[in-house]
Scaffold this motif. Structure first.
Motif, PDB file in Angstrom:
ATOM      1  N   VAL A   1     -31.132  50.555  66.420  1.00  0.00           N
ATOM      2  CA  VAL A   1     -30.153  51.351  67.153  1.00  0.00           C
ATOM      3  C   VAL A   1     -30.608  51.673  68.580  1.00  0.00           C
ATOM      4  O   VAL A   1     -29.831  51.593  69.526  1.00  0.00           O
ATOM      5  CB  VAL A   1     -29.878  52.672  66.394  1.00  0.00           C
ATOM      6  N   ILE A   2     -31.887  52.023  68.718  1.00  0.00           N
ATOM      7  CA  ILE A   2     -32.384  52.476  70.019  1.00  0.00           C
ATOM      8  C   ILE A   2     -32.232  51.378  71.077  1.00  0.00           C
ATOM      9  O   ILE A   2     -31.666  51.610  72.148  1.00  0.00           O
ATOM     10  CB  ILE A   2     -33.878  52.877  69.925  1.00  0.00           C
ATOM     11  N   SER A   3     -32.715  50.170  70.747  1.00  0.00           N
ATOM     12  CA  SER A   3     -32.664  49.119  71.756  1.00  0.00           C
ATOM     13  C   SER A   3     -31.219  48.714  72.029  1.00  0.00           C
ATOM     14  O   SER A   3     -30.842  48.429  73.161  1.00  0.00           O
ATOM     15  CB  SER A   3     -33.521  47.926  71.350  1.00  0.00           C
ATOM     16  N   HIS A   4     -30.385  48.737  70.999  1.00  0.00           N
ATOM     17  CA  HIS A   4     -28.960  48.436  71.183  1.00  0.00           C
ATOM     18  C   HIS A   4     -28.325  49.417  72.185  1.00  0.00           C
ATOM     19  O   HIS A   4     -27.648  49.015  73.128  1.00  0.00           O
ATOM     20  CB  HIS A   4     -28.240  48.495  69.833  1.00  0.00           C
ATOM     21  N   VAL A   5     -28.574  50.698  71.967  1.00  0.00           N
ATOM     22  CA  VAL A   5     -27.970  51.726  72.829  1.00  0.00           C
ATOM     23  C   VAL A   5     -28.518  51.620  74.248  1.00  0.00           C
ATOM     24  O   VAL A   5     -27.774  51.670  75.232  1.00  0.00           O
ATOM     25  CB  VAL A   5     -28.215  53.138  72.236  1.00  0.00           C
ATOM     26  N   SER A   6     -29.817  51.420  74.360  1.00  0.00           N
ATOM     27  CA  SER A   6     -30.455  51.334  75.672  1.00  0.00           C
ATOM     28  C   SER A   6     -29.858  50.176  76.480  1.00  0.00           C
ATOM     29  O   SER A   6     -29.516  50.331  77.649  1.00  0.00           O
ATOM     30  CB  SER A   6     -31.955  51.139  75.477  1.00  0.00           C
TER      31      SER A   6
ATOM     32  N   GLU B   1     -33.796  60.804  47.543  1.00  0.00           N
ATOM     33  CA  GLU B   1     -32.700  59.853  47.721  1.00  0.00           C
ATOM     34  C   GLU B   1     -33.065  58.686  48.626  1.00  0.00           C
ATOM     35  O   GLU B   1     -32.885  57.534  48.269  1.00  0.00           O
ATOM     36  CB  GLU B   1     -31.512  60.571  48.357  1.00  0.00           C
ATOM     37  N   THR B   2     -33.523  58.991  49.828  1.00  0.00           N
ATOM     38  CA  THR B   2     -33.679  57.967  50.854  1.00  0.00           C
ATOM     39  C   THR B   2     -34.692  58.452  51.887  1.00  0.00           C
ATOM     40  O   THR B   2     -34.873  59.644  52.050  1.00  0.00           O
ATOM     41  CB  THR B   2     -32.298  57.709  51.530  1.00  0.00           C
ATOM     42  N   PRO B   3     -35.378  57.516  52.576  1.00  0.00           N
ATOM     43  CA  PRO B   3     -36.263  58.009  53.634  1.00  0.00           C
ATOM     44  C   PRO B   3     -35.466  58.563  54.808  1.00  0.00           C
ATOM     45  O   PRO B   3     -34.344  58.103  55.060  1.00  0.00           O
ATOM     46  CB  PRO B   3     -37.040  56.762  54.057  1.00  0.00           C
ATOM     47  N   ILE B   4     -36.046  59.522  55.504  1.00  0.00           N
ATOM     48  CA  ILE B   4     -35.405  60.014  56.714  1.00  0.00           C
ATOM     49  C   ILE B   4     -36.421  59.966  57.850  1.00  0.00           C
ATOM     50  O   ILE B   4     -37.617  60.138  57.637  1.00  0.00           O
ATOM     51  CB  ILE B   4     -34.866  61.457  56.561  1.00  0.00           C
ATOM     52  N   GLY B   5     -35.936  59.693  59.031  1.00  0.00           N
ATOM     53  CA  GLY B   5     -36.827  59.632  60.180  1.00  0.00           C
ATOM     54  C   GLY B   5     -36.306  60.532  61.279  1.00  0.00           C
ATOM     55  O   GLY B   5     -35.098  60.680  61.440  1.00  0.00           O
ATOM     56  N   THR B   6     -37.213  61.171  61.996  1.00  0.00           N
ATOM     57  CA  THR B   6     -36.781  61.920  63.173  1.00  0.00           C
ATOM     58  C   THR B   6     -37.464  61.321  64.385  1.00  0.00           C
ATOM     59  O   THR B   6     -38.613  60.852  64.309  1.00  0.00           O
ATOM     60  CB  THR B   6     -37.145  63.414  63.099  1.00  0.00           C
ATOM     61  N   LEU B   7     -36.759  61.327  65.499  1.00  0.00           N
ATOM     62  CA  LEU B   7     -37.287  60.774  66.728  1.00  0.00           C
ATOM     63  C   LEU B   7     -36.797  61.651  67.873  1.00  0.00           C
ATOM     64  O   LEU B   7     -35.599  61.882  68.008  1.00  0.00           O
ATOM     65  CB  LEU B   7     -36.772  59.345  66.887  1.00  0.00           C
ATOM     66  N   THR B   8     -37.752  62.160  68.644  1.00  0.00           N
ATOM     67  CA  THR B   8     -37.373  62.936  69.825  1.00  0.00           C
ATOM     68  C   THR B   8     -37.511  62.028  71.031  1.00  0.00           C
ATOM     69  O   THR B   8     -38.575  61.435  71.230  1.00  0.00           O
ATOM     70  CB  THR B   8     -38.280  64.180  69.959  1.00  0.00           C
TER      71      THR B   8
ATOM     72  N   LYS C   1     -22.748  59.227  72.049  1.00  0.00           N
ATOM     73  CA  LYS C   1     -21.621  58.935  71.133  1.00  0.00           C
ATOM     74  C   LYS C   1     -21.939  57.717  70.264  1.00  0.00           C
ATOM     75  O   LYS C   1     -21.632  57.696  69.076  1.00  0.00           O
ATOM     76  CB  LYS C   1     -20.345  58.675  71.931  1.00  0.00           C
ATOM     77  N   GLU C   2     -22.563  56.710  70.883  1.00  0.00           N
ATOM     78  CA  GLU C   2     -22.862  55.471  70.151  1.00  0.00           C
ATOM     79  C   GLU C   2     -23.848  55.729  68.998  1.00  0.00           C
ATOM     80  O   GLU C   2     -23.708  55.162  67.923  1.00  0.00           O
ATOM     81  CB  GLU C   2     -23.406  54.413  71.125  1.00  0.00           C
ATOM     82  N   PHE C   3     -24.834  56.579  69.249  1.00  0.00           N
ATOM     83  CA  PHE C   3     -25.760  56.933  68.164  1.00  0.00           C
ATOM     84  C   PHE C   3     -24.971  57.455  66.969  1.00  0.00           C
ATOM     85  O   PHE C   3     -25.247  57.118  65.822  1.00  0.00           O
ATOM     86  CB  PHE C   3     -26.754  58.013  68.615  1.00  0.00           C
ATOM     87  N   ARG C   4     -23.994  58.302  67.270  1.00  0.00           N
ATOM     88  CA  ARG C   4     -23.228  58.925  66.177  1.00  0.00           C
ATOM     89  C   ARG C   4     -22.410  57.876  65.425  1.00  0.00           C
ATOM     90  O   ARG C   4     -22.217  58.004  64.212  1.00  0.00           O
ATOM     91  CB  ARG C   4     -22.342  60.048  66.730  1.00  0.00           C
ATOM     92  N   VAL C   5     -21.953  56.827  66.141  1.00  0.00           N
ATOM     93  CA  VAL C   5     -21.224  55.732  65.477  1.00  0.00           C
ATOM     94  C   VAL C   5     -22.129  55.093  64.421  1.00  0.00           C
ATOM     95  O   VAL C   5     -21.696  54.718  63.343  1.00  0.00           O
ATOM     96  CB  VAL C   5     -20.754  54.678  66.509  1.00  0.00           C
ATOM     97  N   TYR C   6     -23.403  55.006  64.735  1.00  0.00           N
ATOM     98  CA  TYR C   6     -24.374  54.429  63.797  1.00  0.00           C
ATOM     99  C   TYR C   6     -24.836  55.436  62.744  1.00  0.00           C
ATOM    100  O   TYR C   6     -25.812  55.220  62.059  1.00  0.00           O
ATOM    101  CB  TYR C   6     -25.586  53.872  64.561  1.00  0.00           C
TER     102      TYR C   6
END
Ligand SMILES: Nc1ncnc2c1ncn2[C@@H]1O[C@H](COP(=O)(O)OP(=O)(O)O)[C@@H](O)[C@H]1O
Ligand SMILES: [Mg+2]
Length: 345
Positions: free
Chosen positions: A282-287, A306-313, A328-333
């Motif tokens: 997602v990051i490289s796509h958005v960038s 349930e599932t792994p979760i990741g946080t990124l600042t 907005k695009e992040f939210r689409v993903y």
């Protein structure tokens, strides 16, 4: 299976009354692993002691399998209490008894005949992985092994519910994980309902299905673990989650404030990935798509039931409109986005 209705507990101290538990309503379903998280003094231990009748509510009712246990006493309470096992931070083992004898102890009280007692204790020793240590004394065991004895003893009378009050708080991280794995396997194998009381968010995150957050005697938030991680509403929940994903959160905030001074035009955002969104680039796509630069500040991955979760600042730098579109695009993903600029100022 366990229902608390308007449960309060007040202690009368020397010169003032303490409301340790304040109008709590909760339902814990059969077979689930339910977490209750809160800082020290939040009222967790008092609450859990009311679940097995060790403490009586000042008002409200505690129901276990349609039986109101909060008004029971004596023989009737003792009988119902067999359905509930409990383990503690400091294990509460009998030091003059061996592993096998510790596990036999609740069976002696329940007047189970000797050969049956030993047979059952040996099965439990196998279940918790302590084969070969039957004749050891608690002082000869590691912390993790002591807690395994605690678990075996708590399960001796085949309870439906296991209450765990800070059961891993005295253990190192690796041993904590081993004990948590054991609890999950017992939950699955025996359909045992487990209530985990803890001040450690990672314990709840790793093994619980649902959770409640306690603060000042009240349940301030409850829900499925993953959905609370995605959308925490109460400040206490937010603090717990933040500390879990970034133990050095104060340092991170310091770095973020510095960045904000240097690049006041940039947007500082925290992203939360889960499920499928954790796999997409997602990051490289958005960038690339919006011609924004990405500056990575802090990141981590955590597992949940349930599932792994990741946080990124990250910091987004670019044209203001492009940065808005990128968010907005992040939210689409289906990546959750929290903009930090205002909170930091
Ligand atoms: N037996 C007691 N008598 C008086 N006050 C108590 C008693 N037990 C707990 N408290 C008070 O109730 C509050 C909640 O305590 P506790 O349930 O032990 O919290 P936690 O387990 O979340 O740390 C605290 O303020 C504590 O001092
Ligand atoms: Mg406590």
């Amino acid at each position: 299976m366990i229902t608390l209705k308007d449960v309060s507990k007040e202690f009368t101290g020397k010169n003032k009354a303490v409301k340790a538990v304040d109008a709590v309503n909760l339902t814990i379903q059969s077979g689930e692993i339910f977490g209750i998280v809160g800082y020290s003094g939040a009222g967790k231990s008092t609450l859990v002691r009311m679940l097995n009748g060790l403490e009586k509510p000042t008002s409200g009712t505690v129901t276990l399998n349609d039986k109101i246990i909060s008004t029971m006493s004596g023989q009737a309470l003792r009988k119902e209490r067999r359905a509930i096992g409990m383990i503690f931070q400091h294990f509460n083992l009998l030091w003059s008894r061996t592993v096998l004898e510790n596990i036999c102890f609740p069976l002696e009280i329940a007047k189970v005949e000797k050969t049956e007692r030993i047979k059952r204790a040996k099965e439990l020793i196998e279940l918790v992985g302590l084969q070969g240590r039957e004749d050891a004394y608690p002082a000869q065991l590691s912390g993790g092994q002591k807690q395994r004895v605690g678990i075996a003893r708590a399960l001796a009378n085949e309870p439906q519910v296991l209450l765990c009050d800070e059961a891993t708080s005295a253990l190192d991280p690796q041993t904590t994980d081993d004990v948590l794995d054991l609890l999950v396997s017992i939950n699955k194998k025996m359909n045992l309902t487990i209530v985990m009381i803890t001040h450690e968010m990672h314990v709840v995150r790793k093994i619980c299905h649902r959770m409640a957050v306690m603060d000042g005697g009240k349940v301030v938030e409850e829900g499925e673990v993953l959905s609370l991680f995605k959308h925490p509403a109460h400040p206490t929940t937010k603090r717990f989650i933040r500390q879990d994903s970034d133990p050095d959160s104060e340092d991170t905030d310091e770095v973020l404030r510095e960045l904000l001074k240097t690049y006041p035009e940039g947007k500082l955002i925290r992203l939360l990935f889960h499920g499928g969104s954790a796999q997409a680039p997602v990051i490289s796509h958005v960038s690339r798509s919006f011609n924004v630069d990405v500056n990575i500040i802090q990141g981590s991955m955590q597992s949940t039931q349930e599932t792994p979760i990741g946080t990124l600042t990250i910091q987004l730098l670019g044209e203001e409109a492009a940065v808005e579109e990128a968010i907005k695009e992040f939210r689409v993903y289906r990546v959750e986005v929290e903009v930090l600029n205002d909170a930091l100022q």
